[in-house]
Design an enzyme around this catalytic site. Sequence first.
Site, PDB file in Angstrom:
ATOM      1  N   PRO A 172      61.418  44.160  93.661  1.00  0.00           N
ATOM      2  CG  PRO A 172      60.486  43.482  91.734  1.00  0.00           C
ATOM      3  CD  PRO A 172      60.788  44.558  92.530  1.00  0.00           C
ATOM      4  CB  CYS A 173      65.534  41.194  95.593  1.00  0.00           C
ATOM      5  SG  CYS A 173      64.934  41.141  97.407  1.00  0.00           S
TER       6      CYS A 173
END
Length: 157
Positions: free
Chosen positions: A120-121
């Site tokens: 989850p950047c």
Amino acid sequence: MESAFIHTPLGIAKLEGDEMGLASVTLWDEEIKTTTPIPEVLEDAVYQLQEYFNDQRQVFSLTLNPEGTDFQKRVWSELLKVPYGKTISYLELSQKLGDVKAVRAVAAANGKNPLWIIVPCHRVIGSDGSLTGYAGGLHRKKWLLNHESPAKQQSLF
């Protein structure tokens, strides 16, 4: 390496992987025909992404096998610890990695993340709370953060 194209609310996603794990999930802006049938090695990833978009999954349970440097992989591994619905700043992320001076390197590694949504950047924001940089476009980052927010915001327009 097997691949599959699937529809998502944010465009077409291309998944690539093999028996060693999921190597990449990338977003495409152009319209591409979806894949049927889905290759067996990608079925679970497709199913879990569909659950995520249908508000039925907050944590992915997949074997991941992205290509990257050791440093990039450390950053991506730390990103996996950022909970659904939460955010972290680039500075906080570099602190967790043990080097506050590595903020720019952390941001660069974040931008090279090959596993869109799964790693989850999009949960990384500026220290001032601003939405900064996202390879998929800031409109998608905003959408993802709103999707994960416990108090979803309604659009007035």
